[in-house]
Design an enzyme around this catalytic site. Structure first.
Site, PDB file in Angstrom:
ATOM      1  N   THR A 112       0.060   5.233  11.685  1.00  0.00           N
ATOM      2  CA  THR A 112       0.741   5.783  12.859  1.00  0.00           C
ATOM      3  C   THR A 112      -0.276   5.991  13.985  1.00  0.00           C
ATOM      4  OG1 THR A 112       0.275   8.009  12.092  1.00  0.00           O
ATOM      5  CG2 THR A 112       2.385   7.052  11.413  1.00  0.00           C
ATOM      6  N   SER A 113       0.248   6.253  15.179  1.00  0.00           N
ATOM      7  CA  SER A 113      -0.646   6.550  16.308  1.00  0.00           C
ATOM      8  C   SER A 113      -1.550   7.736  15.974  1.00  0.00           C
ATOM      9  CB  SER A 113       0.174   6.872  17.562  1.00  0.00           C
ATOM     10  OG  SER A 113       0.766   5.693  18.063  1.00  0.00           O
ATOM     11  N   GLU A 114      -1.001   8.694  15.249  1.00  0.00           N
ATOM     12  CA  GLU A 114      -1.788   9.873  14.885  1.00  0.00           C
ATOM     13  C   GLU A 114      -2.962   9.491  13.977  1.00  0.00           C
ATOM     14  OE1 GLU A 114       1.523   9.664  14.931  1.00  0.00           O
ATOM     15  OE2 GLU A 114       1.896  11.012  16.608  1.00  0.00           O
ATOM     16  N   LEU A 125       0.841  -1.193   0.000  1.00  0.00           N
ATOM     17  CA  LEU A 125       0.000   0.000   0.000  1.00  0.00           C
ATOM     18  C   LEU A 125       0.884   1.253   0.000  1.00  0.00           C
ATOM     19  CD1 LEU A 125      -2.675   1.611   0.419  1.00  0.00           C
ATOM     20  CD2 LEU A 125      -2.476   1.153   2.859  1.00  0.00           C
ATOM     21  N   SER A 175       0.680   8.070   5.305  1.00  0.00           N
ATOM     22  CA  SER A 175      -0.643   8.209   5.921  1.00  0.00           C
ATOM     23  C   SER A 175      -1.679   8.637   4.891  1.00  0.00           C
ATOM     24  CB  SER A 175      -0.586   9.252   7.050  1.00  0.00           C
ATOM     25  OG  SER A 175       0.237   8.787   8.099  1.00  0.00           O
ATOM     26  N   GLU A 206       0.926   0.049   9.818  1.00  0.00           N
ATOM     27  CA  GLU A 206      -0.532  -0.063   9.673  1.00  0.00           C
ATOM     28  C   GLU A 206      -1.243   1.171  10.228  1.00  0.00           C
ATOM     29  OE1 GLU A 206      -2.404  -3.708   9.939  1.00  0.00           O
ATOM     30  OE2 GLU A 206      -0.588  -4.891   9.648  1.00  0.00           O
TER      31      GLU A 206
END
Lengths: 382, 380
Positions: A362-364, A121, A128, A360
């Site tokens: 980011t935390s954001e 991907l 992102s 998979e």
């Protein structure tokens, strides 16, 4: 309060991981070597086909069992954990979920036998923001012509096939994305050199390049333009396994620190007699338990057919952040010896687990998913 | 593993939510301001069975398990944590200890009135010099003839002013440390029991907190519960219920704080748009929701283990530690999202912020929870 079958499974899989995988984990990290020799035992344990129905040669389990497997693998070796998570959730699952009967018959039995699948991907300019995908697939009379590159692809050098997303409209404004299953043996499919990474060094990560790759028309996965949605759905499930991977790494580091604290003596007594250490251990254990319950909750919601995307984002966000902190604290408890590669696994686990706050989504990005879900609920109430 | 509540529990929770939103929330600020609970509200709750939730039906209670009660308690606390703690102390500590350790006679004598809400319980363990170190408590009980005579001081007693029954821990063998502690029931109105003035508090101001002094307070011999010297063990057993109760109180506070913050962030416009459009706000909301869900799962796990009769020390402490600290973080962020408005009493988040603080202190401080958890870990 897991069911008995889950507890028994955990015992069995833990024994297997400690016996078969753990002894090699340090060497894999130092040598940056993918453990080909582990593929057969992992396959024999059913770990390569946990999301594949029996009809295609799989040994399907419920999602909690799957998370236990990924957790226990990661508890001794993060590289093994991510290989399992990527293969099952990102490789096998979308082919089963979105593939035609022919595609399932073609790829899943081989995957169940340990043939690795990859998932492409991310691109150099599309992280992102997957809308920035540049890989192009142009439909010709009897094939798709594919050009582009995918980066940070787990198991890229070993996978016999990959799922890849590509734009399928030649209008530069059109963000139409479609997914394909591409095989390594097809001319134009090239694997970049293995990346040198902070952690998970036993896992093969590389670029995939598609250079005038002629893919058969039936390599298309699902409908034209469905690719983006398919990717997001795949990640909803995949995030549960990245949460489980983080949890395993955090648990492995914690178990090591707990044991060490009881044996290490300073000032004439084990360091575990100090409240400063005790309370650190209590916080670490509490956070890991909370993470575990979020992962199980997401897993149960998935199996119950409920909408679970926000819960898997919560589980992945929380588990990865907490496990990163726990692994750091584990180094703190061991002191200097914890900082060295070799004597104890905590520094390796700390390096390994950092990926879980990034891969998979980011935390954001997880927070974005969660906040959208929350705010939509308020809107729904008017 | 299944944390989903049964249909019946969900119905009970929904009923409690209706009561909380329609009857408690509208007067919560007033109760906070004046430190009083209207009798009608107590009566209304009593009619719904909220004073005997886990009391067996044969003693006039609903005979439900802790897990069902916790769902209800969360809803009540989401409207008023101060009112909620009154119910929690009464049910989770007082009714529970009598149910588990009281003689048949004591149960028949007190539980029906307690379940009816006409005799509310107060739990007296902490003293001015005995907090986390329970074994150092100084209140004494001496057997004279067929009566126990109690002397000492108890602090921070919830429901002190209007309680009808006091559960009191006292030393029957001062030389024996924690093995010298026993547990007594003292009915209200017993001569020598003096109720101090109401304490002024930071939060949970709707609840009543008093210092009590015992000066030659005499109770019948049979008002000792359990064996002599068993008090500490009993207290430790009951602490699990209390801690799980505080965990759910914390969840109630945090959930309300998040709900208010969500609503406010959609309404409040700055730079020509709702502040909910800003990622800095969105990510705060996401973090708050994650922590609440994680806390709720820990708390339900502890409650279900307790109901299954399984050991749940570590799990109850984990739930209490996590949820109380979580509620403080969440309430703090809710104030932050409200900006200056969050700091004034017109907005409920100001109250939630004050109310949350006590959850890290009572039923064992966060530090005491960490002691319990780490001891358990290291024992393995």
């Amino acid at each position: 309060m897991l069911e008995k079958k889950h507890l028994e499974y955990r015992d069995r899989i833990r024994a297997f991981m400690e016996e078969t995988i753990a002894p090699k984990a340090l060497a894999l990290d130092i040598e940056q070597r993918f453990p080909d020799e582990h593929m057969k035992p992992l396959t024999d344990m059913g770990l390569m086909s946990m999301l594949i129905p029996e009809k295609y040669g799989g040994r399907p389990t419920d999602t909690i069992t799957y998370t236990i497997a990924v957790e226990e693998a990661s508890r001794v070796c993060g590289s093994t954990g991510i290989m399992l998570a990527a293969h099952n959730s990102l490789g096998c699952w979308p082919i089963y979920a979105f593939g035609t009967e022919e595609q399932r018959q073609k790829y899943l039995p081989r995957a169940a036998q340990g043939g690795l699948l990859a998932f492409g991907l991310t691109e150099p300019d599309a992280g992102s923001d997957a809308g920035g995908t540049r890989t192009m697939a142009l439909k010709k009379a009897d094939h798709w012509l594919i050009n582009g590159s995918k980066c940070w692809i787990t198991s890229a050098t070993k996978a016999f096939a990959t799922i890849a997303s590509a734009r399928t409209s030649d209008d530069p404004e059109d963000k139409e994305i479609t997914c394909f299953i591409l095989e390594k043996d097809w001319p134009g499919y090239a694997v970049g050199k293995k990346e040198n990474k902070l952690g998970l060094r036993g896992s093969d990560t590389a670029f995939l390049h598609f250079d005038d790759l002629k893919a058969p028309l039936d390599s298309q996965l699902g409908q034209i333009g469905e690719g983006f949605k398919q990717m997001l759905k795949t990640l909803d499930g995949g995030r549960i396994s990245i949460g489980a991977m983080a949890l395993g790494l955090g648990q492995g580091a914690f178990d090591c620190a707990l044991k060490y604290s009881a044996s290490r003596k300073q000032f004439g007594k084990p360091i575990s007699y100090n409240q400063g250490i005790q309370h650190k251990l209590a916080d670490m254990a509490t956070q890991l338990e909370a993470a575990r319950l979020l992962i199980y909750e997401a897993a149960q919601m998935k199996d119950a057919g409920m909408s679970f995307g926000h819960m898997s984002a919560m589980a992945k966000l929380y588990a990865s952040e907490v496990a990163t902190k726990v692994a750091g604290d584990a180094i703190g408890i061991l002191g200097a010896v914890g900082y060295y590669t070799g004597p104890y696994p905590v520094e390796r686990m700390w390096r390994d687990v950092k990926l879980c706050t990034i891969g998979e989504g980011t935390s954001e990005i997880q927070k974005l998913v969660i906040a959208r879900h929350l705010l939509k609920q308020v809107e729904g109430k008017g | 593993m299944d944390f989903r509540l049964s249909e019946e529990d969900l119905d009970l929770k929904q009923m409690a939510r209706d009561l909380a939103q329609k009857r408690i929330y509208p007067i919560a600020e007033e109760m906070d301001e004046h430190g009083e609970t209207p009798r009608e509200l107590i009566d209304e709750c009593a009619e719904l069975g909220y004073f005997g939730f886990t009391v067996p039906e044969e003693y006039g209670g609903l005979g439900m398990n802790s897990t069902s009660f916790m769902g209800v308690l969360e809803e009540i606390c989401s409207a008023s944590a101060g009112f909620g703690i009154m119910l929690s102390v009464h049910n989770s500590l007082c009714c529970e200890i009598i149910k588990l350790f009281g003689s048949e006679e004591l149960k028949q004598r007190y539980l029906p009135e307690m379940a009816a809400g006409t005799r509310i319980g107060a739990y007296c363990i902490t003293e001015p010099d005995a907090g986390t170190d329970v074994a150092s408590l100084k209140t004494t009980a001496v057997l004279q003839g067929d009566q126990w005579v109690l002397n000492g001081t108890k602090s921070y007693v919830t429901n002190g002013a209007f309680a009808g029954i006091f559960v009191v821990f006292a030393k029957t063998d001062p030389a024996a440390g924690h093995k010298g502690i026993s547990c007594f029931l003292v009915p209200a109105g017993t001569p020598g029991l003096m109720i101090g003035k109401a304490e002024r508090k930071c939060g949970i101001k709707a609840s009543d907190t008093r210092e009590l002094s015992f000066s030659d307070v005499k109770v019948p011999k049979d008002h000792m519960m359990g064996e002599p010297g068993a008090g500490f063990r009993m207290a430790v057993t009951i602490l699990n219920s209390g801690r799980i109760g505080v965990a759910f109180q914390s969840i109630g506070i945090a959930q309300s704080a998040l709900n208010e913050a969500l609503k406010y962030s959609k309404e409040r416009k700055q730079f020509n748009q709702p502040i909910a459009n800003f990622q800095a706000i969105q990510f705060k909301l996401a973090d708050m929701a994650v922590k609440i869900d994680a806390g709720r799962l820990l708390a339900y796990r502890a409650a279900q283990l307790k109901d299954a009769g399984e050991p749940c020390h570590r799990e109850a402490s984990m739930a209490k530690l996590f949820c109380s600290e979580m509620a403080n973080e969440v309430a703090n962020e809710a104030v932050q999202i409200h900006g200056g408005y969050g700091y004034i009493k017109e907005y409920a988040v100001e109250r939630y912020f004050r109310d949350a603080r006590v959850t890290m202190l009572y039923e064992g401080t966060s530090e005491a929870q960490r002691m319990v958890i780490s001891r358990d870990l290291l024992r393995e």
